[in-house]
Design an enzyme around this catalytic site. Structure first.
Site, PDB file in Angstrom:
ATOM      1  CB  CYS A   1       3.905  -1.336 -43.562  1.00 36.71           C
ATOM      2  SG  CYS A   1       2.613  -1.632 -44.738  1.00 36.71           S
TER       3      CYS A   1
ATOM      4  N   GLY B   1       8.122 -12.342 -11.868  1.00 38.92           N
ATOM      5  CA  GLY B   1       9.193 -12.755 -12.770  1.00 38.92           C
ATOM      6  C   GLY B   1       9.350 -14.243 -12.963  1.00 38.92           C
TER       7      GLY B   1
ATOM      8  CE1 TYR C   1      10.491  -6.927 -23.967  1.00 39.29           C
ATOM      9  CE2 TYR C   1       8.591  -8.293 -24.447  1.00 39.29           C
ATOM     10  CZ  TYR C   1       9.136  -7.156 -23.888  1.00 39.29           C
ATOM     11  OH  TYR C   1       8.321  -6.271 -23.253  1.00 39.29           O
TER      12      TYR C   1
ATOM     13  CD  GLU D   1       4.842  -6.567  -6.910  1.00 39.51           C
ATOM     14  OE1 GLU D   1       4.582  -5.667  -6.113  1.00 39.51           O
ATOM     15  OE2 GLU D   1       5.703  -6.449  -7.808  1.00 39.51           O
ATOM     16  N   PRO D   2       3.266 -12.147  -9.164  1.00 39.10           N
ATOM     17  CG  PRO D   2       2.029 -14.104  -8.849  1.00 39.10           C
ATOM     18  CD  PRO D   2       2.557 -12.896  -8.122  1.00 39.10           C
ATOM     19  N   GLY D   3       2.759 -12.153 -12.676  1.00 43.68           N
ATOM     20  CA  GLY D   3       1.845 -11.726 -13.746  1.00 43.68           C
ATOM     21  C   GLY D   3       1.797 -12.817 -14.793  1.00 43.68           C
TER      22      GLY D   3
HETATM   23  N1  LLP Z   1       6.133  -6.615 -10.377  1.00 41.49           N
HETATM   24  C1  LLP Z   1       6.794  -5.606 -10.977  1.00 41.49           C
HETATM   25  C2  LLP Z   1       7.227  -4.465 -10.186  1.00 41.49           C
HETATM   26  C3  LLP Z   1       7.047  -5.674 -12.347  1.00 41.49           C
HETATM   27  O1  LLP Z   1       7.701  -4.666 -12.928  1.00 41.49           O
HETATM   28  C4  LLP Z   1       6.625  -6.785 -13.094  1.00 41.49           C
HETATM   29  C5  LLP Z   1       6.866  -6.860 -14.526  1.00 41.49           C
HETATM   30  C6  LLP Z   1       5.916  -7.805 -12.424  1.00 41.49           C
HETATM   31  C7  LLP Z   1       5.708  -7.689 -11.063  1.00 41.49           C
HETATM   32  C8  LLP Z   1       5.389  -9.032 -13.135  1.00 41.49           C
HETATM   33  O2  LLP Z   1       6.379  -9.775 -13.746  1.00 41.49           O
HETATM   34  P1  LLP Z   1       6.001 -11.201 -14.388  1.00 41.49           P
HETATM   35  O3  LLP Z   1       5.632 -12.121 -13.251  1.00 41.49           O
HETATM   36  O4  LLP Z   1       4.854 -10.975 -15.303  1.00 41.49           O
HETATM   37  O5  LLP Z   1       7.237 -11.610 -15.111  1.00 41.49           O
HETATM   38  N2  LLP Z   1       6.477  -6.956 -21.413  1.00 41.49           N
HETATM   39  C9  LLP Z   1       7.478  -7.901 -20.959  1.00 41.49           C
HETATM   40  C10 LLP Z   1       7.470  -8.079 -19.479  1.00 41.49           C
HETATM   41  C11 LLP Z   1       7.684  -6.798 -18.734  1.00 41.49           C
HETATM   42  C12 LLP Z   1       7.524  -7.011 -17.290  1.00 41.49           C
HETATM   43  C13 LLP Z   1       7.604  -5.747 -16.542  1.00 41.49           C
HETATM   44  N3  LLP Z   1       7.407  -5.900 -15.162  1.00 41.49           N
HETATM   45  C14 LLP Z   1       7.254  -9.234 -21.680  1.00 41.49           C
HETATM   46  O6  LLP Z   1       6.355  -9.317 -22.480  1.00 41.49           O
HETATM   47  O7  LLP Z   1       8.000 -10.171 -21.453  1.00 41.49           O
END
Ligand code: LLP
Length: 425
Positions: free
Chosen positions: A354, A241, A327, A283-285
């Site tokens: 569309c 997050g 969003y 858990e960074p994404g």
């Molecule tokens: N761990 C868990 C359990 C999660 O549900 C998520 C994201 C992450 C880690 C990674 O979060 P991050 O570091 O990427 O913020 N589609 C949305 C984001 C949905 C995220 C869902 N879970 C967007 O495009 O902003």
């Protein structure tokens, strides 16, 4: 590190001129700076360390996952968080060590659980009692598990990407007796090893205090488990997050400073609660990949509506860029051929789908765009390719990785044959 460099007549990624990629691969095109992703992975690894704890970083696959990305994550020594059969099998096919895989999800199917067990994933994060029943029904060997908790922390982000308000669908409330019952069932099961707690409070969070609050509530829960239920907890996973910069309005916190202070906070709180130090993971994404990516589009028509709104149309759409529609996300963009020219007006960048809501950028300051010029939209490395769809039967673009040495295709562009391949008449 800047993922791109703006020159008067083009944009470079490392030393690669983005214009040359268009000549070879066309548009729309996702381009990602592989060196930047590696840099982020290394920064996170170096910053999320503490003398008293073991730490682990699980890259959240949902942000962006392909076989090449799995290999990169492995090479950089991160672990992997997956949430579906598809993500799991991408990791397995790429040869990722399964002990470093953590399996998430709020409604895992029997097949997903069986496959996770078959491949001996390191951790399964149990979301609810039904899922625990399913897992118990197919256990074949000892399995380490975490339990996903909802501590009700209010993180200030978009409602759809905030995950731990009290009415969120994820995890079990720390205030519910059912949660303790579930943990006791795991603890008492001969093949399950209750390792600890997981929580993810939301995405694109800018306030480090939210993570501190989360850690405090989870540690308080660990104390309760220990003192009231005699259950020890060895893992604490705080989720992802961490916010990134999409536009100049965004002000992400410094990872190095914040990680140090959250780990110190965990240490002092454990001392105060008389808890052994857990293995702490995150858990960074988005924060690993978002800023690495750009999407390149060709500019087509421009249009001024009767009310004076100025549109610029591009050859992509909400199918490859859904975050604005979903969003109200904001982005910055430049004209590839003239990135340094002063803007003349504010345009709405719209796609070719569309749908009235098919807007990529609501307000984008640009010099007057010309047909056949190209628009580069920044910060599209996370949740763009992974959320792309075939709405209007539009094709998904290719993805290119640009390293210091080369540019290479890591996902081919979808073709009409691919699109029709699953249809049956
Ligand atoms: N761990 C868990 C359990 C999660 O549900 C998520 C994201 C992450 C880690 C990674 O979060 P991050 O570091 O990427 O913020 N589609 C949305 C984001 C949905 C995220 C869902 N879970 C967007 O495009 O902003």
């Amino acid at each position: 590190m800047n993922p791109t460099t703006l020159l008067p007549s083009t944009i470079l990624m490392n030393q690669v001129d983005l214009k040359t990629l268009i000549q070879e691969h066309g548009t729309p095109l996702y381009v990602m700076n592989e060196s930047y992703i590696r840099h982020q992975a290394q920064l996170f690894k170096a910053s999320f360390q503490h003398a008293s704890f073991q730490t682990e970083i699980f890259y959240a696959s949902k942000a962006f996952l392909t076989l090449a990305m799995v290999k990169l994550i492995e090479e950089e020594g991160l672990s992997l968080d997956v949430v579906s059969l598809g993500e799991l099998m991408t990791a397995i096919k790429a040869g990722f060590p399964s002990q470093r895989i953590l399996f998430h999800g709020n409604n895992k199917t029997l097949l997903e659980l069986q496959t996770a067990l078959k491949h001996k994933v390191g951790l399964i994060v149990v979301d609810n009692p039904h899922e625990l029943d399913l897992l118990m029904s197919c256990l074949t060997h000892p399995q380490d598990v975490l339990v996903r908790l909802n501590p009700g922390v209010e993180a200030h982000t978009h409602e759809y990407i905030s995950t731990t308000k009290h009415d969120s669908k994820f995890g079990m409330s720390i205030y519910s007796g059912e949660t303790i019952e579930m943990i006791e069932r795991i603890h008492n099961h001969e093949l399950l090893n209750f390792c600890g707690l997981h929580c993810h409070i939301g995405s694109q969070i800018f306030d480090p205090a939210s993570f501190q609050k989360e850690a405090y509530l989870l540690l308080e829960f660990m104390k309760k488990l220990k003192e009231k239920h005699l259950i020890l907890t060895s893992h604490l996973n705080l989720g992802g997050g961490f916010g990134v910069r999409y536009t100049e309005e965004d002000d992400p916190f410094d990872i190095q400073i914040h990680f140090k202070s959250i780990l110190n906070f965990i240490q002092t709180t454990c001392d105060a609660f008389n808890l052994d130090y857990p293995r702490v993971s995150i858990e960074p994404g988005r924060s690993i990949v978002a800023q690495a990516g750009v999407t390149i589009y060709s500019i087509g028509a421009t249009k001024t509506t009767h009310s004076g709104k100025q549109f610029v149309f591009v050859d992509g759409s909400m199918a490859d860029h859904i975050r604005t529609a979903l969003y109200q996300a904001k982005y910055e963009a430049k004209i590839l051929e003239r990135p340094l020219v002063e803007p003349q007006a504010v345009y709405s960048i719209a796609g070719k789908a569309c749908e009235t809501g098919d807007i990529l950028i609501h307000e984008c300051a640009l010099p007057l765009p010309q047909v056949n010029e190209h628009l580069v939209v920044f910060t599209t490395g996370a949740y763009h390719y992974s959320m792309a769809s075939n709405y209007n039967r539009l094709l998904k673009p290719a993805v290119i990785f640009v390293s210091e040495k080369e540019a290479r295709v890591i996902v081919k562009a979808q073709t009409i044959d691919d699109l029709l391949g699953l249809d049956v008449v």
